[in-house]
Design a protein around this motif. Structure first.
Motif, PDB file in Angstrom:
ATOM      1  N   ALA A 236       5.840  -6.214  -6.736  1.00 39.16           N
ATOM      2  CA  ALA A 236       6.240  -4.966  -6.074  1.00 39.16           C
ATOM      3  C   ALA A 236       6.529  -5.214  -4.596  1.00 39.16           C
ATOM      4  CB  ALA A 236       5.143  -3.917  -6.234  1.00 39.16           C
ATOM      5  N   TYR A 237       5.669  -5.961  -3.934  1.00 36.50           N
ATOM      6  CA  TYR A 237       5.891  -6.258  -2.512  1.00 36.50           C
ATOM      7  C   TYR A 237       7.218  -6.998  -2.321  1.00 36.50           C
ATOM      8  CZ  TYR A 237       5.506  -8.595   1.994  1.00 36.50           C
ATOM      9  OH  TYR A 237       5.772  -9.076   3.254  1.00 36.50           O
ATOM     10  N   CYS A 238       7.464  -8.004  -3.148  1.00 26.93           N
ATOM     11  CA  CYS A 238       8.697  -8.788  -3.021  1.00 26.93           C
ATOM     12  C   CYS A 238       9.940  -7.969  -3.353  1.00 26.93           C
ATOM     13  CB  CYS A 238       8.634 -10.025  -3.918  1.00 26.93           C
ATOM     14  SG  CYS A 238       7.428 -11.270  -3.391  1.00 26.93           S
ATOM     15  N   ARG A 239       9.793  -6.953  -4.170  1.00 30.00           N
ATOM     16  CA  ARG A 239      10.941  -6.096  -4.507  1.00 30.00           C
ATOM     17  C   ARG A 239      11.206  -5.051  -3.433  1.00 30.00           C
ATOM     18  NH1 ARG A 239      14.750  -7.752  -7.533  1.00 30.00           N
ATOM     19  NH2 ARG A 239      15.250  -5.758  -8.493  1.00 30.00           N
ATOM     20  N   GLY A 240      10.343  -4.978  -2.438  1.00 32.55           N
ATOM     21  CA  GLY A 240      10.574  -4.049  -1.346  1.00 32.55           C
ATOM     22  C   GLY A 240       9.804  -2.754  -1.428  1.00 32.55           C
ATOM     23  N   VAL A 241       8.820  -2.674  -2.322  1.00 31.49           N
ATOM     24  CA  VAL A 241       7.980  -1.480  -2.384  1.00 31.49           C
ATOM     25  C   VAL A 241       7.149  -1.388  -1.110  1.00 31.49           C
ATOM     26  CG1 VAL A 241       6.049  -0.376  -3.586  1.00 31.49           C
ATOM     27  CG2 VAL A 241       7.865  -1.471  -4.905  1.00 31.49           C
ATOM     28  N   ASP A 242       7.111  -0.209  -0.527  1.00 32.32           N
ATOM     29  CA  ASP A 242       6.288   0.028   0.662  1.00 32.32           C
ATOM     30  C   ASP A 242       4.832  -0.273   0.307  1.00 32.32           C
ATOM     31  OD1 ASP A 242       4.758   1.071   2.733  1.00 32.32           O
ATOM     32  OD2 ASP A 242       5.926   2.917   2.920  1.00 32.32           O
ATOM     33  N   PRO A 243       4.197  -1.234   0.992  1.00 29.01           N
ATOM     34  CA  PRO A 243       2.799  -1.557   0.666  1.00 29.01           C
ATOM     35  C   PRO A 243       1.872  -0.353   0.704  1.00 29.01           C
ATOM     36  CG  PRO A 243       3.710  -3.188   2.172  1.00 29.01           C
ATOM     37  CD  PRO A 243       4.718  -2.076   2.078  1.00 29.01           C
ATOM     38  N   GLY A 244       2.218   0.650   1.508  1.00 26.16           N
ATOM     39  CA  GLY A 244       1.386   1.841   1.593  1.00 26.16           C
ATOM     40  C   GLY A 244       1.440   2.723   0.364  1.00 26.16           C
ATOM     41  N   LEU A 245       2.382   2.440  -0.548  1.00 30.57           N
ATOM     42  CA  LEU A 245       2.518   3.255  -1.754  1.00 30.57           C
ATOM     43  C   LEU A 245       1.863   2.622  -2.983  1.00 30.57           C
ATOM     44  CD1 LEU A 245       6.287   4.306  -1.430  1.00 30.57           C
ATOM     45  CD2 LEU A 245       4.267   5.624  -0.768  1.00 30.57           C
ATOM     46  N   ILE A 246       1.536   1.346  -2.884  1.00 28.22           N
ATOM     47  CA  ILE A 246       1.066   0.609  -4.063  1.00 28.22           C
ATOM     48  C   ILE A 246      -0.236   1.175  -4.623  1.00 28.22           C
ATOM     49  CG2 ILE A 246       0.210  -1.647  -4.827  1.00 28.22           C
ATOM     50  CD1 ILE A 246       2.279  -2.951  -3.019  1.00 28.22           C
ATOM     51  N   THR A 247      -1.093   1.706  -3.759  1.00 25.58           N
ATOM     52  CA  THR A 247      -2.420   2.148  -4.209  1.00 25.58           C
ATOM     53  C   THR A 247      -2.457   3.586  -4.726  1.00 25.58           C
ATOM     54  OG1 THR A 247      -2.971   2.801  -1.944  1.00 25.58           O
ATOM     55  CG2 THR A 247      -3.618   0.574  -2.640  1.00 25.58           C
ATOM     56  N   ALA A 248      -1.353   4.315  -4.631  1.00 20.33           N
ATOM     57  CA  ALA A 248      -1.381   5.744  -4.976  1.00 20.33           C
ATOM     58  C   ALA A 248      -1.953   6.039  -6.358  1.00 20.33           C
ATOM     59  CB  ALA A 248       0.021   6.340  -4.832  1.00 20.33           C
ATOM     60  N   PRO A 249      -1.498   5.376  -7.431  1.00 19.66           N
ATOM     61  CA  PRO A 249      -2.074   5.709  -8.743  1.00 19.66           C
ATOM     62  C   PRO A 249      -3.539   5.299  -8.865  1.00 19.66           C
ATOM     63  CG  PRO A 249      -0.566   3.857  -8.922  1.00 19.66           C
ATOM     64  CD  PRO A 249      -0.401   4.405  -7.545  1.00 19.66           C
ATOM     65  N   TRP A 250      -3.957   4.292  -8.101  1.00 17.13           N
ATOM     66  CA  TRP A 250      -5.337   3.822  -8.188  1.00 17.13           C
ATOM     67  C   TRP A 250      -6.276   4.719  -7.391  1.00 17.13           C
ATOM     68  CZ3 TRP A 250      -5.158   0.591 -12.006  1.00 17.13           C
ATOM     69  CH2 TRP A 250      -3.998  -0.168 -12.214  1.00 17.13           C
ATOM     70  N   ARG A 251      -5.706   5.545  -6.528  1.00 17.53           N
ATOM     71  CA  ARG A 251      -6.506   6.537  -5.805  1.00 17.53           C
ATOM     72  C   ARG A 251      -6.524   7.869  -6.550  1.00 17.53           C
ATOM     73  NH1 ARG A 251      -8.859   7.221  -0.753  1.00 17.53           N
ATOM     74  NH2 ARG A 251      -8.663   9.281   0.214  1.00 17.53           N
ATOM     75  N   GLY A 252      -5.661   7.984  -7.552  1.00 13.86           N
ATOM     76  CA  GLY A 252      -5.583   9.221  -8.314  1.00 13.86           C
ATOM     77  C   GLY A 252      -4.740  10.275  -7.649  1.00 13.86           C
ATOM     78  N   CYS A 253      -3.823   9.844  -6.770  1.00 11.24           N
ATOM     79  CA  CYS A 253      -2.997  10.800  -6.030  1.00 11.24           C
ATOM     80  C   CYS A 253      -1.612  10.991  -6.649  1.00 11.24           C
ATOM     81  CB  CYS A 253      -2.837  10.338  -4.582  1.00 11.24           C
ATOM     82  SG  CYS A 253      -4.361  10.466  -3.628  1.00 11.24           S
ATOM     83  N   ALA A 254      -1.237  10.154  -7.583  1.00 13.28           N
ATOM     84  CA  ALA A 254       0.100  10.254  -8.177  1.00 13.28           C
ATOM     85  C   ALA A 254       0.128   9.452  -9.462  1.00 13.28           C
ATOM     86  CB  ALA A 254       1.157   9.725  -7.203  1.00 13.28           C
ATOM     87  N   HIS A 255       1.094   9.800 -10.316  1.00 14.32           N
ATOM     88  CA  HIS A 255       1.288   9.009 -11.532  1.00 14.32           C
ATOM     89  C   HIS A 255       1.704   7.592 -11.176  1.00 14.32           C
ATOM     90  CE1 HIS A 255       0.723  12.251 -14.334  1.00 14.32           C
ATOM     91  NE2 HIS A 255       1.719  12.980 -13.844  1.00 14.32           N
ATOM     92  N   SER A 256       2.417   7.460 -10.068  1.00 16.31           N
ATOM     93  CA  SER A 256       2.918   6.157  -9.643  1.00 16.31           C
ATOM     94  C   SER A 256       3.139   6.200  -8.143  1.00 16.31           C
ATOM     95  CB  SER A 256       4.232   5.834 -10.352  1.00 16.31           C
ATOM     96  OG  SER A 256       5.203   6.804 -10.054  1.00 16.31           O
ATOM     97  N   GLY A 257       3.378   5.029  -7.572  1.00 19.06           N
ATOM     98  CA  GLY A 257       3.481   4.980  -6.136  1.00 19.06           C
ATOM     99  C   GLY A 257       4.881   5.050  -5.579  1.00 19.06           C
ATOM    100  N   TRP A 258       5.899   4.718  -6.384  1.00 20.77           N
ATOM    101  CA  TRP A 258       7.247   4.609  -5.825  1.00 20.77           C
ATOM    102  C   TRP A 258       8.285   5.094  -6.820  1.00 20.77           C
ATOM    103  CZ3 TRP A 258       4.223   0.324  -7.143  1.00 20.77           C
ATOM    104  CH2 TRP A 258       4.662  -0.420  -8.244  1.00 20.77           C
ATOM    105  N   ASP A 259       9.468   5.333  -6.307  1.00 20.87           N
ATOM    106  CA  ASP A 259      10.608   5.725  -7.133  1.00 20.87           C
ATOM    107  C   ASP A 259      11.232   4.450  -7.695  1.00 20.87           C
ATOM    108  OD1 ASP A 259      12.993   6.512  -8.250  1.00 20.87           O
ATOM    109  OD2 ASP A 259      13.730   7.582  -6.480  1.00 20.87           O
ATOM    110  N   PRO A 260      11.188   4.236  -9.012  1.00 27.63           N
ATOM    111  CA  PRO A 260      11.718   3.003  -9.595  1.00 27.63           C
ATOM    112  C   PRO A 260      13.175   2.736  -9.236  1.00 27.63           C
ATOM    113  CG  PRO A 260      10.451   4.224 -11.223  1.00 27.63           C
ATOM    114  CD  PRO A 260      10.607   5.122 -10.040  1.00 27.63           C
TER     115      PRO A 260
END
Length: 362
Positions: A98-122
């Motif tokens: 995900a990091y290498c594909r350009g996903v914002d590192p700040g979004l990676i943890t969202a589902p693991w915090r229970g704040c979203a189904h996923s962290g980024w727009d595919p």
């Protein structure tokens, strides 16, 4: 940079010696000092993301985390082989991809915090959200790859999964469909030796890569702790798929140094002797030693990498802690592409239940 011949199928030895192998070396002949430094930075940053997220879970800021410590080279090497228009289907441990594909590192943890189904727009990075159902992404990847082929898109699709997923029917069915339809998909198995507490030798007495041959799919094993070797074989497989030659299977032999998840205790099923044996094959140390051997690991470079990893870690931490709690009814958003009567009924029922909570005395 000195290169020696070595028959063991690596691009870099654990001691940092770059070696020659006719299967790998030609496909990474363009990797010079600058590119090696960039790969090392990726490895360091990816490990730092993992370390920070693990700490956040231990501090109660994440409900769960799936560590990737030890698997950085398999993820970085394969991800850096991809073209921007290629598409990635992942499991739940590919934070490095995900990091290498350009996903914002700040979004990676969202589902693991229970704040979203996923962290980024595919659609913004051509990479799906984490798949928790083991092996299901294999079928999704093949369907996507076949559809892209029918549309005339000259792209490759890559799907990541672990050794445990190869014991699931979904992966077997995905291999059948990919072979039958000649779908341009690369199956990337990160064999980290353990499917939770089940060792790989019980799952598969023979090499996992050999299973692909039974489906008529060419396969290769690679040292998954060697980022250059992984980059080379991934480039080969991705090029093959983009050119219309069909599917390929890569088994990256690596090791999960930490627990399966932060809810797991690996000391209950594996020995320290085994872990120590893999510790000397650390993928970061290997590239660091290669850079040191050739005089490309100076104080300025070290400081630059440290600064980047600190910046990313701070973003992961601050964005995680600052994530707003989602509205309760948002759990029903984006479950289906279009409205669904049963889902609407569930939403109404849950809304009515929430109303009763609001009316209750404190």
């Amino acid at each position: 940079m000195s290169i020696v011949r070595n028959p063991r199928g690596r691009s870099v030895q654990p001691d940092g010696q770059r070696v020659y192998d006719p299967r790998y070396t030609p496909d990474v002949s363009d990797i010079g000092p600058t590119q090696l430094q960039a790969l090392y930075e990726d490895l360091v940053v990816v490990r730092r993301i993992d370390t920070e997220a693990t700490a956040l879970q231990r501090q109660g800021e994440l409900a769960l985390w799936t560590p990737l410590h030890g698997q950085e080279a398999a993820q970085v090497g394969s991800a850096r082989a991809l073209h921007s228009d290629d598409y990635v289907f992942n499991s739940y441990r590919e934070h490095g991809v995900a990091y290498c594909r350009g996903v914002d590192p700040g979004l990676i943890t969202a589902p693991w915090r229970g704040c979203a189904h996923s962290g980024w727009d595919p659609n913004t990075v051509n990479m799906t959200n984490p798949s928790i159902v083991v092996g299901s992404q294999g079928l999704h990847a093949v369907g996507f790859a076949y559809a892209a082929q029918m549309d005339g898109d000259d792209i490759a699709t890559i799907v990541y999964f672990g050794d445990g997923a190869t014991s699931q029917g979904d992966i077997a069915e995905a291999l059948v469909f990919a072979s039958t339809w000649s779908a341009p998909v690369v199956f990337f198995c990160q064999n980290n030796q353990w499917a939770i507490s089940e060792p790989v030798h019980i799952q598969s007495p023979s090499p996992i890569a050999q299973r692909a041959a039974g489906y008529g799919i060419p396969s290769i094993q690679v040292d998954g702790n060697d980022v250059l070797a992984v980059l080379a074989v991934a480039r080969q497989a991705i090029r093959r798929s983009r050119e219309g030659a069909g599917p390929a299977f890569i088994e990256a032999i690596t090791y999960r140094m930490g627990p399966h998840t932060t809810a797991d205790d690996p000391t209950r099923y594996r020995s320290n002797v085994e872990v120590d044996a893999w510790r000397v094959r650390d993928p970061l140390d290997r590239i660091r030693r290669l850079l040191e051997r050739n005089g490309f690991f100076d104080d300025e470079f070290v400081a630059r990498v440290q600064m980047r990893s600190d910046e990313v870690a701070e973003r992961v931490r601050s964005e995680t802690i600052g994530m707003p709690d989602p509205a309760p009814l948002s759990i029903f958003d984006n479950v289906y592409a279009t409205t669904h009567s049963k889902l609407d009924s569930q939403r109404e029922g849950y809304s009515s239940y929430l109303d009763t909570l609001e009316d209750s005395p404190c």
